[in-house]
Design an enzyme around this catalytic site. Structure first.
Site, mmCIF file in Angstrom:
data_model
loop_
_atom_site.group_PDB
_atom_site.id
_atom_site.type_symbol
_atom_site.label_atom_id
_atom_site.label_comp_id
_atom_site.label_asym_id
_atom_site.label_seq_id
_atom_site.Cartn_x
_atom_site.Cartn_y
_atom_site.Cartn_z
ATOM 1 N N ALA A 227 58.160 -50.688 -18.379
ATOM 2 C CA ALA A 227 58.010 -52.179 -17.724
ATOM 3 C C ALA A 227 58.843 -52.465 -16.707
ATOM 4 C CB ALA A 227 58.467 -53.241 -19.007
ATOM 5 N N SER A 228 58.515 -53.506 -15.814
ATOM 6 C CA SER A 228 59.045 -53.685 -14.503
ATOM 7 C C SER A 228 60.448 -54.113 -14.888
ATOM 8 C CB SER A 228 58.287 -54.592 -13.684
ATOM 9 O OG SER A 228 57.784 -55.861 -14.554
ATOM 10 N N LYS B 54 51.581 -46.776 -1.884
ATOM 11 C CA LYS B 54 51.861 -47.519 -0.241
ATOM 12 C C LYS B 54 50.841 -48.758 -0.220
ATOM 13 C CE LYS B 54 52.305 -42.547 1.140
ATOM 14 N NZ LYS B 54 51.701 -41.913 0.159
ATOM 15 N N GLU C 190 48.846 -47.418 -19.935
ATOM 16 C CA GLU C 190 49.247 -45.975 -19.196
ATOM 17 C C GLU C 190 49.756 -45.155 -20.621
ATOM 18 O OE1 GLU C 190 51.717 -47.449 -15.319
ATOM 19 O OE2 GLU C 190 52.709 -46.972 -17.191
#
Length: 275
Positions: free
Chosen positions: A151-152, A181, A217
């Site tokens: 998790a971010s 990118k 994911e």
């Protein structure tokens, strides 16, 4: 214990007690009948009027006692019959309740089996989709040692330090901050990262459990693991066994590293030793 079972037990005890009472009264009744019979014989063989009168009184008492006992036994028999009827009714209700419980268990087992079948089909479909995506792309695909699913909110507190420690040890990491990118398709790159990583590190935390993208994911990693293409390596970050088990029982059973027990460097070394 259900109310049916408790009533069945109670009635069986009461019927047993009444039968014991009836058995005692039957013994008394036989004694009264025996006394009446002996008195009758004595009257027939008596030679004096006084003896006849005495035995006649005994016969009357024995007859009265026998009649009273007979009435009492009849009352007991009626009570036994009433309670036997109630017992039969409760037993029928208990049987029906047991049947319904068995049916409910069977339905629940079928539901779980259907859910498992659907989940397995979803995982197979996800695996097929990732393979198709990987085959369709014309880009050069880089291979990685580890894919990190997280998790971010856990980046600054743990994940960034873990990635740095692994890179210092020479591991190749698929980590969104380094790998993606400008202009990249997020979903395509994630699928490529999943398909081309030897191991999938999953940082399990409260934030992870509440996010949809990390869960996707994890489904992808599970599909890869079932296909024998990767292995899931769980790291517990400030969570308990019960919390992990509520999120995923299969993950809770895996041997995991724990940030509460090991430093970032120790965790990185253990992970790197698997390459």
């Amino acid at each position: 214990m259900s109310s049916y079972s408790s009533n069945i037990d109670r009635l069986q005890r009461e019927i047993a007690r009444l039968k014991a009472d009836d058995s005692r009264e039957m013994s008394k009744e036989k004694q009264a009948q025996s006394k009446a019979h002996k008195a009758q014989q004595a009257i027939s063989s008596a030679k004096s009027l006084s003896t006849q009168k005495s035995k006649m009184s005994e016969l009357e008492r024995a007859t009265r006692d026998g009649a009273a006992i007979g009435k009492k036994r009849a009352d007991i028999a009626k009570k036994i019959a009433d309670k036997a009827k109630q017992l039969s009714s409760y037993q029928a209700k208990q049987f029906k309740a047991d049947e319904q419980a068995v049916k409910k268990v069977a339905q629940e087992q079928k539901r779980l089996s259907d859910e498992r079948t659907k989940h397995e089909a979803f995982i197979k479909q996800s695996l097929s989709s990732m393979r198709t995506t990987a085959s369709a792309t014309m880009e050069a695909e880089e291979e990685y040692d580890f894919f990190i699913s997280h998790a971010s909110e856990d980046k600054e507190a743990f994940v960034q330090d873990l990635v740095a420690a692994l890179r210092d040890l020479g591991a190749k990491i698929f980590y969104d901050a380094y790998t993606l990118k400008v202009g990249d398709s997020l979903r395509r790159k994630i699928d490529q990262g999943l398909a081309n990583s030897k191991f999938g590190i999953v940082v399990l935390s409260e934030h992870f459990f509440s996010k949809q993208w990390p869960a996707r994911e994890l489904d992808g990693l599970t599909a890869m693991e079932i296909g024998g293409q990767t292995r899931i390596l769980p790291i517990w970050h400030k969570v308990s066994y019960d919390e992990v088990r509520r999120f995923s029982p299969s993950l809770a059973d895996k041997v995991a590293l724990n940030t509460s027990l090991k430093s970032v460097e120790e965790i990185a070394k253990e992970l790197h030793s698997l390459i």
